[in-house]
Write an enzyme that holds these catalytic residues in place. Structure first.
Site, PDB file in Angstrom:
ATOM      1  N   GLU A  26      -3.065   7.716  -4.259  1.00 49.10           N
ATOM      2  CA  GLU A  26      -3.542   7.183  -5.538  1.00 49.10           C
ATOM      3  C   GLU A  26      -4.803   7.880  -6.001  1.00 49.10           C
ATOM      4  OE1 GLU A  26      -3.808   2.829  -5.811  1.00 49.10           O
ATOM      5  OE2 GLU A  26      -1.913   2.792  -4.719  1.00 49.10           O
ATOM      6  N   HIS A  45      -1.094   0.025  -9.916  1.00 45.79           N
ATOM      7  CA  HIS A  45      -1.753  -0.877  -8.957  1.00 45.79           C
ATOM      8  C   HIS A  45      -2.380  -2.096  -9.656  1.00 45.79           C
ATOM      9  CE1 HIS A  45      -3.749  -0.865  -4.691  1.00 45.79           C
ATOM     10  NE2 HIS A  45      -3.474  -2.098  -5.094  1.00 45.79           N
ATOM     11  N   ARG A  73       0.867  -1.180   0.000  1.00 48.46           N
ATOM     12  CA  ARG A  73       0.000   0.000   0.000  1.00 48.46           C
ATOM     13  C   ARG A  73       0.901   1.227   0.000  1.00 48.46           C
ATOM     14  NH1 ARG A  73      -3.468  -2.697  -1.564  1.00 48.46           N
ATOM     15  NH2 ARG A  73      -5.535  -3.093  -0.692  1.00 48.46           N
TER      16      ARG A  73
HETATM   17  C1  GLV Z   1      -4.927  -5.122  -3.859  1.00 45.34           C
HETATM   18  O1  GLV Z   1      -4.198  -4.183  -3.682  1.00 45.34           O
HETATM   19  C2  GLV Z   1      -5.507  -5.892  -2.810  1.00 45.34           C
HETATM   20  O2  GLV Z   1      -5.389  -5.562  -1.621  1.00 45.34           O
HETATM   21  O3  GLV Z   1      -6.162  -6.903  -3.151  1.00 45.34           O
END
Ligand code: GLV
Ligand code: GLV
Length: 321
Positions: A269, A287, A240
Protein backbone atom coordinates in the site's frame (compact mmCIF):
# COMPACT_ATOMS: atom_id res chain seq x y z
CA UNK A 1 0.92 18.03 32.07
CA UNK A 2 2.18 15.27 29.82
CA UNK A 3 3.25 15.76 26.22
CA UNK A 4 1.60 13.76 23.47
CA UNK A 5 2.49 13.56 19.78
CA UNK A 6 -0.15 12.57 17.21
CA UNK A 7 1.38 11.51 13.88
CA UNK A 8 -1.50 12.72 11.70
CA UNK A 9 -4.78 14.50 12.21
CA UNK A 10 -7.50 12.14 13.46
CA UNK A 11 -11.15 12.94 14.30
CA UNK A 12 -11.10 15.92 16.66
CA UNK A 13 -12.97 14.10 19.43
CA UNK A 14 -9.83 12.11 20.32
CA UNK A 15 -7.59 15.15 20.30
CA UNK A 16 -10.10 17.06 22.46
CA UNK A 17 -10.18 14.21 24.97
CA UNK A 18 -6.40 14.38 25.36
CA UNK A 19 -6.50 18.17 25.78
CA UNK A 20 -9.45 18.02 28.19
CA UNK A 21 -7.45 15.59 30.31
CA UNK A 22 -4.94 18.43 30.68
CA UNK A 23 -2.24 17.25 28.29
CA UNK A 24 -0.19 19.16 25.75
CA UNK A 25 -0.99 17.74 22.32
CA UNK A 26 1.08 18.25 19.20
CA UNK A 27 -0.51 17.03 15.96
CA UNK A 28 1.61 16.59 12.82
CA UNK A 29 0.86 19.46 10.45
CA UNK A 30 1.54 17.38 7.36
CA UNK A 31 -1.60 16.21 5.58
CA UNK A 32 -0.05 12.86 4.82
CA UNK A 33 2.02 10.00 6.13
CA UNK A 34 5.29 11.09 7.75
CA UNK A 35 8.33 9.44 6.19
CA UNK A 36 10.63 7.62 8.60
CA UNK A 37 13.07 10.56 8.85
CA UNK A 38 10.23 13.06 9.27
CA UNK A 39 8.68 10.96 12.01
CA UNK A 40 12.00 10.61 13.83
CA UNK A 41 12.77 14.32 13.71
CA UNK A 42 9.23 15.23 14.82
CA UNK A 43 9.56 12.91 17.82
CA UNK A 44 12.97 14.31 18.71
CA UNK A 45 11.54 17.80 19.12
CA UNK A 46 10.15 17.35 22.62
CA UNK A 47 10.37 14.74 25.38
CA UNK A 48 6.98 13.24 24.52
CA UNK A 49 5.39 10.92 27.07
CA UNK A 50 3.00 9.28 24.62
CA UNK A 51 2.57 8.86 20.86
CA UNK A 52 -0.68 8.27 19.02
CA UNK A 53 0.32 6.59 15.75
CA UNK A 54 -1.36 5.15 12.67
CA UNK A 55 -1.17 1.90 10.74
CA UNK A 56 0.79 3.77 8.06
CA UNK A 57 3.63 4.53 10.53
CA UNK A 58 6.39 1.92 10.77
CA UNK A 59 7.25 1.92 14.47
CA UNK A 60 10.55 0.17 15.23
CA UNK A 61 13.73 0.46 17.35
CA UNK A 62 14.90 3.61 15.54
CA UNK A 63 11.60 5.33 16.27
CA UNK A 64 11.68 4.24 19.92
CA UNK A 65 15.25 5.60 20.13
CA UNK A 66 14.02 8.99 18.89
CA UNK A 67 11.68 9.41 21.84
CA UNK A 68 13.07 7.50 24.84
CA UNK A 69 10.63 9.29 27.18
CA UNK A 70 7.53 7.75 25.55
CA UNK A 71 5.80 5.12 27.69
CA UNK A 72 3.07 4.28 25.22
CA UNK A 73 2.45 4.08 21.47
CA UNK A 74 -1.31 3.96 20.97
CA UNK A 75 -2.10 2.66 17.48
CA UNK A 76 -5.18 4.11 15.80
CA UNK A 77 -6.18 0.72 14.32
CA UNK A 78 -7.10 -2.76 15.41
CA UNK A 79 -4.20 -4.26 13.41
CA UNK A 80 -0.74 -3.55 14.83
CA UNK A 81 1.57 -5.29 12.38
CA UNK A 82 3.16 -1.85 11.76
CA UNK A 83 4.71 -1.92 15.24
CA UNK A 84 7.69 -3.97 16.43
CA UNK A 85 5.89 -5.18 19.53
CA UNK A 86 8.74 -7.44 20.64
CA UNK A 87 11.14 -4.48 20.66
CA UNK A 88 8.57 -2.38 22.56
CA UNK A 89 8.17 -5.11 25.16
CA UNK A 90 11.93 -5.31 25.66
CA UNK A 91 11.94 -1.58 26.36
CA UNK A 92 8.83 -1.73 28.57
CA UNK A 93 6.90 0.49 26.16
CA UNK A 94 3.16 -0.19 26.13
CA UNK A 95 1.44 -0.77 22.78
CA UNK A 96 -2.33 -0.48 22.46
CA UNK A 97 -4.86 -0.87 19.62
CA UNK A 98 -8.55 -0.08 19.03
CA UNK A 99 -10.47 -3.37 18.92
CA UNK A 100 -14.23 -3.83 19.11
CA UNK A 101 -15.43 -0.42 17.96
CA UNK A 102 -14.77 -1.18 14.30
CA UNK A 103 -15.93 -4.80 14.20
CA UNK A 104 -19.45 -4.14 12.93
CA UNK A 105 -18.34 -1.50 10.43
CA UNK A 106 -15.64 -3.69 8.88
CA UNK A 107 -18.01 -6.67 8.78
CA UNK A 108 -20.72 -4.56 7.15
CA UNK A 109 -18.22 -3.22 4.62
CA UNK A 110 -16.93 -6.73 3.87
CA UNK A 111 -20.48 -7.86 3.32
CA UNK A 112 -21.10 -4.92 0.97
CA UNK A 113 -18.11 -6.03 -1.09
CA UNK A 114 -19.41 -9.60 -1.18
CA UNK A 115 -22.87 -8.55 -2.36
CA UNK A 116 -21.44 -6.05 -4.85
CA UNK A 117 -19.21 -8.75 -6.34
CA UNK A 118 -21.90 -11.40 -6.52
CA UNK A 119 -24.39 -9.02 -8.09
CA UNK A 120 -21.75 -7.31 -10.25
CA UNK A 121 -22.77 -3.84 -9.13
CA UNK A 122 -19.56 -1.95 -10.10
CA UNK A 123 -19.63 -3.66 -13.53
CA UNK A 124 -23.29 -2.81 -13.98
CA UNK A 125 -22.70 0.80 -12.95
CA UNK A 126 -19.80 1.16 -15.40
CA UNK A 127 -21.90 -0.46 -18.14
CA UNK A 128 -24.79 1.94 -17.61
CA UNK A 129 -22.56 5.01 -17.39
CA UNK A 130 -20.84 3.97 -20.61
CA UNK A 131 -24.21 4.27 -22.38
CA UNK A 132 -24.34 0.53 -23.11
CA UNK A 133 -27.80 -0.05 -21.65
CA UNK A 134 -30.17 -0.70 -24.55
CA UNK A 135 -33.06 -2.21 -22.65
CA UNK A 136 -33.92 -5.08 -20.33
CA UNK A 137 -32.47 -8.42 -21.35
CA UNK A 138 -32.94 -11.88 -19.83
CA UNK A 139 -29.25 -12.63 -19.62
CA UNK A 140 -27.72 -9.25 -18.96
CA UNK A 141 -25.02 -9.20 -16.25
CA UNK A 142 -26.10 -12.36 -14.45
CA UNK A 143 -24.91 -12.63 -10.87
CA UNK A 144 -24.99 -15.23 -8.15
CA UNK A 145 -27.18 -15.66 -5.05
CA UNK A 146 -25.44 -15.63 -1.73
CA UNK A 147 -28.09 -18.00 -0.36
CA UNK A 148 -26.88 -20.60 -2.86
CA UNK A 149 -23.25 -20.11 -1.90
CA UNK A 150 -20.83 -21.51 0.63
CA UNK A 151 -18.83 -18.81 2.34
CA UNK A 152 -15.41 -19.73 3.69
CA UNK A 153 -14.05 -17.54 6.48
CA UNK A 154 -10.33 -17.46 7.16
CA UNK A 155 -9.93 -16.24 10.73
CA UNK A 156 -12.99 -16.34 12.99
CA UNK A 157 -12.05 -13.47 15.31
CA UNK A 158 -14.43 -10.64 16.09
CA UNK A 159 -14.74 -9.41 12.52
CA UNK A 160 -14.79 -12.86 10.93
CA UNK A 161 -17.59 -13.95 13.29
CA UNK A 162 -19.65 -10.90 12.49
CA UNK A 163 -19.32 -11.59 8.75
CA UNK A 164 -20.43 -15.16 9.48
CA UNK A 165 -23.57 -13.85 11.19
CA UNK A 166 -24.47 -11.69 8.19
CA UNK A 167 -23.85 -14.64 5.85
CA UNK A 168 -26.08 -16.82 8.01
CA UNK A 169 -28.89 -14.26 7.91
CA UNK A 170 -28.61 -14.25 4.11
CA UNK A 171 -28.94 -18.04 4.02
CA UNK A 172 -25.38 -18.96 3.02
CA UNK A 173 -23.67 -22.16 4.07
CA UNK A 174 -20.65 -21.38 6.26
CA UNK A 175 -17.28 -23.06 6.62
CA UNK A 176 -14.31 -21.61 8.49
CA UNK A 177 -10.69 -22.11 9.38
CA UNK A 178 -9.02 -20.65 12.43
CA UNK A 179 -6.25 -21.69 14.77
CA UNK A 180 -9.01 -22.73 17.10
CA UNK A 181 -12.39 -24.31 16.64
CA UNK A 182 -15.36 -22.25 17.91
CA UNK A 183 -18.16 -24.53 19.02
CA UNK A 184 -20.36 -21.62 20.09
CA UNK A 185 -20.28 -20.23 16.56
CA UNK A 186 -21.01 -23.67 15.14
CA UNK A 187 -24.12 -24.02 17.33
CA UNK A 188 -25.29 -20.50 16.60
CA UNK A 189 -25.06 -20.50 12.80
CA UNK A 190 -24.23 -24.05 11.78
CA UNK A 191 -20.71 -23.10 10.70
CA UNK A 192 -18.50 -26.07 9.87
CA UNK A 193 -14.87 -26.07 11.02
CA UNK A 194 -12.22 -27.00 8.48
CA UNK A 195 -9.04 -27.95 10.29
CA UNK A 196 -7.21 -28.07 6.99
CA UNK A 197 -7.27 -24.58 5.50
CA UNK A 198 -6.92 -26.06 2.01
CA UNK A 199 -10.42 -27.52 2.34
CA UNK A 200 -11.80 -23.97 2.63
CA UNK A 201 -10.07 -23.07 -0.63
CA UNK A 202 -11.46 -26.18 -2.34
CA UNK A 203 -15.04 -25.95 -1.11
CA UNK A 204 -15.97 -22.27 -0.74
CA UNK A 205 -17.73 -20.14 -3.35
CA UNK A 206 -16.70 -17.01 -1.48
CA UNK A 207 -13.53 -16.75 0.63
CA UNK A 208 -13.27 -13.83 3.04
CA UNK A 209 -10.00 -13.16 4.86
CA UNK A 210 -10.05 -11.95 8.50
CA UNK A 211 -6.71 -13.02 9.99
CA UNK A 212 -4.21 -10.58 11.50
CA UNK A 213 -0.93 -10.11 9.62
CA UNK A 214 1.75 -12.18 11.35
CA UNK A 215 4.79 -14.04 10.02
CA UNK A 216 2.57 -17.15 9.95
CA UNK A 217 -0.17 -15.48 7.88
CA UNK A 218 2.09 -13.76 5.33
CA UNK A 219 0.94 -15.09 1.91
CA UNK A 220 -1.52 -17.42 3.64
CA UNK A 221 -3.46 -16.97 0.40
CA UNK A 222 -0.66 -18.32 -1.79
CA UNK A 223 -0.54 -19.20 -5.49
CA UNK A 224 -0.99 -22.88 -4.64
CA UNK A 225 -4.07 -22.18 -2.54
CA UNK A 226 -5.58 -19.77 -5.08
CA UNK A 227 -5.25 -22.61 -7.58
CA UNK A 228 -7.29 -24.87 -5.30
CA UNK A 229 -10.27 -22.51 -5.59
CA UNK A 230 -13.27 -23.24 -7.77
CA UNK A 231 -13.32 -21.38 -11.07
CA UNK A 232 -16.63 -19.89 -9.96
CA UNK A 233 -15.28 -18.64 -6.60
CA UNK A 234 -14.52 -15.16 -5.27
CA UNK A 235 -11.84 -13.86 -2.90
CA UNK A 236 -12.45 -10.93 -0.53
CA UNK A 237 -9.73 -9.31 1.60
CA UNK A 238 -10.38 -6.57 4.14
CA UNK A 239 -7.67 -7.64 6.61
CA UNK A 240 -4.08 -6.84 5.60
CA UNK A 241 -2.64 -6.89 2.07
CA UNK A 242 0.39 -9.15 2.61
CA UNK A 243 -1.87 -12.01 3.71
CA UNK A 244 -2.59 -12.45 -0.02
CA UNK A 245 0.13 -13.05 -2.63
CA UNK A 246 -1.16 -10.21 -4.80
CA UNK A 247 1.03 -11.00 -7.80
CA UNK A 248 -0.25 -14.58 -7.78
CA UNK A 249 -3.81 -13.26 -7.50
CA UNK A 250 -3.29 -11.20 -10.67
CA UNK A 251 -2.00 -14.34 -12.41
CA UNK A 252 -4.99 -16.48 -11.45
CA UNK A 253 -7.39 -13.72 -12.40
CA UNK A 254 -5.67 -13.29 -15.75
CA UNK A 255 -5.90 -17.03 -16.36
CA UNK A 256 -9.61 -16.95 -15.49
CA UNK A 257 -8.92 -19.46 -12.71
CA UNK A 258 -11.31 -17.67 -10.30
CA UNK A 259 -14.43 -15.63 -10.90
CA UNK A 260 -13.48 -12.39 -9.15
CA UNK A 261 -12.08 -10.60 -6.13
CA UNK A 262 -12.66 -7.61 -3.89
CA UNK A 263 -9.77 -5.99 -2.08
CA UNK A 264 -9.65 -3.12 0.39
CA UNK A 265 -6.01 -3.74 1.36
CA UNK A 266 -2.86 -4.32 -0.69
CA UNK A 267 0.49 -5.95 -0.32
CA UNK A 268 2.47 -2.75 -0.90
CA UNK A 269 0.00 0.00 0.00
CA UNK A 270 -0.75 2.39 -1.56
CA UNK A 271 0.72 0.66 -4.65
CA UNK A 272 -1.32 -1.98 -6.46
CA UNK A 273 0.17 -5.07 -8.11
CA UNK A 274 0.67 -4.43 -11.84
CA UNK A 275 -2.39 -5.54 -13.77
CA UNK A 276 -4.79 -5.50 -10.83
CA UNK A 277 -6.78 -2.54 -12.15
CA UNK A 278 -7.45 -4.24 -15.50
CA UNK A 279 -10.11 -6.64 -14.30
CA UNK A 280 -13.79 -5.64 -14.39
CA UNK A 281 -14.53 -8.55 -12.04
CA UNK A 282 -12.31 -7.09 -9.31
CA UNK A 283 -13.42 -4.41 -6.87
CA UNK A 284 -10.61 -2.31 -5.44
CA UNK A 285 -11.15 0.20 -2.63
CA UNK A 286 -8.63 2.31 -0.69
CA UNK A 287 -8.46 0.71 2.79
CA UNK A 288 -11.73 2.21 4.02
CA UNK A 289 -13.48 -0.78 5.61
CA UNK A 290 -13.67 0.96 9.00
CA UNK A 291 -14.26 4.41 7.54
CA UNK A 292 -17.59 5.60 8.86
CA UNK A 293 -17.78 8.90 10.64
CA UNK A 294 -18.98 7.25 13.81
CA UNK A 295 -16.42 4.42 13.86
CA UNK A 296 -13.42 6.58 13.06
CA UNK A 297 -14.56 8.86 15.91
CA UNK A 298 -14.83 5.91 18.31
CA UNK A 299 -11.37 4.72 17.29
CA UNK A 300 -10.02 8.19 18.12
CA UNK A 301 -11.73 8.06 21.53
CA UNK A 302 -10.35 4.61 22.27
CA UNK A 303 -6.78 5.49 21.28
CA UNK A 304 -7.02 8.68 23.38
CA UNK A 305 -8.45 6.76 26.36
CA UNK A 306 -5.59 4.24 26.18
CA UNK A 307 -3.14 7.14 26.47
CA UNK A 308 -5.08 8.92 29.23
CA UNK A 309 -5.21 5.73 31.32
CA UNK A 310 -1.51 5.07 30.83
CA UNK A 311 -0.59 8.61 31.86
CA UNK A 312 -2.72 8.23 35.00
CA UNK A 313 -0.70 5.18 35.94
CA UNK A 314 -3.49 2.72 35.05
CA UNK A 315 -3.08 -0.18 32.64
CA UNK A 316 -4.89 0.78 29.43
CA UNK A 317 -7.75 -1.54 28.37
CA UNK A 318 -6.32 -2.50 25.00
CA UNK A 319 -2.71 -3.48 25.55
CA UNK A 320 -1.57 -5.89 22.82
CA UNK A 321 1.46 -7.40 24.60
C1 GLV B 1 -7.56 -0.95 9.90
O1 GLV B 1 -7.12 -1.53 8.95
C2 GLV B 1 -7.34 -1.34 11.25
O2 GLV B 1 -6.55 -2.25 11.54
O3 GLV B 1 -7.96 -0.69 12.13
C1 GLV C 1 -10.51 -7.83 14.94
O1 GLV C 1 -11.19 -7.04 15.62
C2 GLV C 1 -10.73 -9.25 14.87
O2 GLV C 1 -10.46 -9.92 15.87
O3 GLV C 1 -11.20 -9.76 13.82
Amino acid sequence: MAKIYVTRHIPEVGIDMLKDAGHEVEVSKKDGVLGKEELISALQEKPYDAVLCLLTDQIDAEVFDAVPTAMIFANYAVGFNNIDVEEATKRKITITNTPGVLTETVAEYTFSLILSLLHRIPEADAFTRAGKYEGWAPELLLGKNIAESTIGILGAGRIGQQVVKHAYNFGAKIIYNDIKQNEGLEKEVGAVYKKDINDVFKEADIISVHVPLLPATHHLVSKERLELMKESAFLINTSRGPVVDEKALVEVLRAGRIRGAALDVYEHEPKLAPGLIEFPNVIITPHIASATESTRGKMAELAAQNIIDMLKGKTPKHVVQ
